[in-house]
Write an enzyme that holds these catalytic residues in place. Sequence first.
Site, mmCIF file in Angstrom:
data_model
loop_
_atom_site.group_PDB
_atom_site.id
_atom_site.type_symbol
_atom_site.label_atom_id
_atom_site.label_comp_id
_atom_site.label_asym_id
_atom_site.label_seq_id
_atom_site.Cartn_x
_atom_site.Cartn_y
_atom_site.Cartn_z
ATOM 1 N N SER A 40 0.866 -1.191 0.000
ATOM 2 C CA SER A 40 0.000 0.000 0.000
ATOM 3 C C SER A 40 0.895 1.231 0.000
ATOM 4 C CB SER A 40 -0.919 -0.007 1.222
ATOM 5 O OG SER A 40 -0.188 0.062 2.423
ATOM 6 N N HIS A 153 -3.144 -6.166 2.732
ATOM 7 C CA HIS A 153 -2.240 -7.203 3.244
ATOM 8 C C HIS A 153 -2.930 -8.537 3.497
ATOM 9 C CE1 HIS A 153 0.475 -3.765 4.953
ATOM 10 N NE2 HIS A 153 0.511 -3.851 3.634
ATOM 11 N N GLU A 162 -4.425 -2.429 9.505
ATOM 12 C CA GLU A 162 -3.684 -2.989 10.641
ATOM 13 C C GLU A 162 -4.372 -2.721 11.973
ATOM 14 O OE1 GLU A 162 0.354 -1.493 10.279
ATOM 15 O OE2 GLU A 162 0.328 -1.848 8.121
ATOM 16 N N GLU A 203 1.850 -9.515 7.116
ATOM 17 C CA GLU A 203 2.683 -9.073 8.232
ATOM 18 C C GLU A 203 2.580 -10.001 9.432
ATOM 19 O OE1 GLU A 203 2.054 -4.857 8.834
ATOM 20 O OE2 GLU A 203 3.017 -4.410 6.913
ATOM 21 N N ASP A 240 -3.683 1.160 11.858
ATOM 22 C CA ASP A 240 -3.267 1.810 10.617
ATOM 23 C C ASP A 240 -4.421 1.615 9.647
ATOM 24 O OD1 ASP A 240 -2.234 2.825 8.313
ATOM 25 O OD2 ASP A 240 -0.566 1.402 8.131
ATOM 26 N N GLU A 283 -2.767 5.571 12.461
ATOM 27 C CA GLU A 283 -1.914 5.923 11.321
ATOM 28 C C GLU A 283 -2.772 6.048 10.064
ATOM 29 O OE1 GLU A 283 1.296 3.107 10.882
ATOM 30 O OE2 GLU A 283 1.351 3.433 8.725
ATOM 31 N N ASP A 310 1.867 8.316 7.317
ATOM 32 C CA ASP A 310 2.708 7.363 6.569
ATOM 33 C C ASP A 310 2.723 7.795 5.103
ATOM 34 O OD1 ASP A 310 3.794 5.184 5.236
ATOM 35 O OD2 ASP A 310 2.250 3.759 5.821
ATOM 36 N N LYS A 335 10.038 4.943 7.049
ATOM 37 C CA LYS A 335 10.372 3.779 6.236
ATOM 38 C C LYS A 335 11.513 4.170 5.308
ATOM 39 C CE LYS A 335 5.614 1.933 5.817
ATOM 40 N NZ LYS A 335 4.367 2.111 5.026
ATOM 41 N N HIS A 363 8.707 -1.343 9.355
ATOM 42 C CA HIS A 363 8.983 -2.309 8.289
ATOM 43 C C HIS A 363 8.107 -2.003 7.070
ATOM 44 C CE1 HIS A 363 5.369 -5.036 9.565
ATOM 45 N NE2 HIS A 363 5.082 -3.767 9.628
ATOM 46 N N LYS A 386 7.136 -0.379 14.513
ATOM 47 C CA LYS A 386 6.162 -1.418 14.147
ATOM 48 C C LYS A 386 6.856 -2.333 13.164
ATOM 49 C CE LYS A 386 3.466 0.425 10.279
ATOM 50 N NZ LYS A 386 2.125 0.514 9.695
HETATM 51 P P1 PGA Z 1 3.129 -1.322 3.110
HETATM 52 O O1 PGA Z 1 2.294 -1.287 4.470
HETATM 53 O O2 PGA Z 1 4.511 -1.704 3.437
HETATM 54 O O3 PGA Z 1 2.383 -2.313 2.282
HETATM 55 O O4 PGA Z 1 3.046 0.082 2.537
HETATM 56 C C1 PGA Z 1 2.778 -0.773 5.675
HETATM 57 C C2 PGA Z 1 2.028 0.442 6.097
HETATM 58 O O5 PGA Z 1 1.106 0.921 5.396
HETATM 59 O O6 PGA Z 1 2.325 0.988 7.156
HETATM 60 ZN ZN ZN Z 2 0.755 2.655 6.954
#
Ligand code: PGA
Ligand code: ZN
Length: 426
Positions: A40, A153, A162, A203, A240, A283, A310, A335, A363, A386
Amino acid sequence: EISEILAREVLDSRGNPTVMVDVLLESGAQGSAMVPSGASTGSREALELRDQDPSRYRGKGCLKAIAHVQGVIRETLVGLPADEQSLIDETMCAIDGTENKGHLGANAILGVSMAVARAASMDHDLPLYRYIGGSLSRILPTPFMNVINGGAHADNNLDFQEFMIVPHGAESYGEALRMGSEVFWTLKKVLSDRGLTTLVGDEGGFAPSLASHSQALELLLEAIREAGYEPGQDVSLALDAAATEFFKNGVYTLSGENRTLTTASLIDYYEELISKYPIVSIEDGLSEDDWEGWVEMTRRIGGAVQLVGDDLFVTNTRYLVEGIERRAASAILVKLNQVGTVTETVDATTMALQNRMGAMISHRSGETEDTFIADLAVALGTGQIKTGSLSRGERLAKYNRLLQIEEELGDQAIYLGLENLRRKMN
Ligand code: PGA
Ligand code: ZN
């Protein structure tokens, strides 16, 4: 001094190819790194260069990125000092010459950037967290563990991506990890007692189809209690939503609950969830394109929960500056591959912390066994990480690395629980 750089395709946790880099130094020290990959992804993320050759890996091959590492990047960096991280990173950005690293590929650049940091830490005979963060780095992060997976996911009907548990009441990181594991296993029983599937998503969290987001939160409360913990006291919840994924034509469509919401009514919905459940952090509650909404959401609920950007910030100071000015969000998700170098990742994190915002190291949903982010979380003292659920080796590799760091720090180690979040909330 860098003497050689090698790169190869390896597979990530979804079985897709990614970039692995080895950096060798004149001294004999060497460092390797592997690049993660999101599902995503935010639209403003640095570009992950894929071959687009349908005859290999369904078009996802990384041979072009690897050729860039072994060609122009290697030619330029060999002979440079490995402990000049910003010089190395700036040099690669300059060769690339684009805003989004679209020429060399952020996967090529990041693999080298991380491997250089590792090689330099080996050369200095320091653990990576200490090499990056210095001798004051001793805060172990509070883990945000994604035990129910939805959205992009998983194959279930949950629109929020999440559902995390946050074992902040622990005395130490190690105890937090144990609490997380106990709740995870109790949740498995809670789900199977109801005839719900206990198969896991990308995840490592369970991925049942449920009637509503509230039901997911209720199941988590039940698991926390049955594991012997007090929700809100010992273990809290975090979300999230990854709302960019369900935002279209100016509205948010929750297909699992068969509802279409405006920005204002989605904020109402969060307000209702916060009043019913011990949620401490949300998030991407709104889309990356809904900046006005973010300002409104932060004004309305930013005092009650941490609001993490994010897709909104994509680990980039360019967007974070705007968030700080406009008071949109109260924390940044960090990230490495969203921005593409270690230096820029450190810069974005530092900017957030200096402006009294939170920072959560993260991650990606496509991960590898590389544990770089565990060290990064301690190095930067964010107090939050996370890195998935309590299953799947690529997630546990990070959690286990943190155990090792906590042991190494001994009584120097600090576990803050939720103090970090509380300090930051307006
Ligand atoms: P992604 O998901 O690594 O698929 O972007 C993680 C997140 O959205 O925090
Ligand atoms: Zn996110």
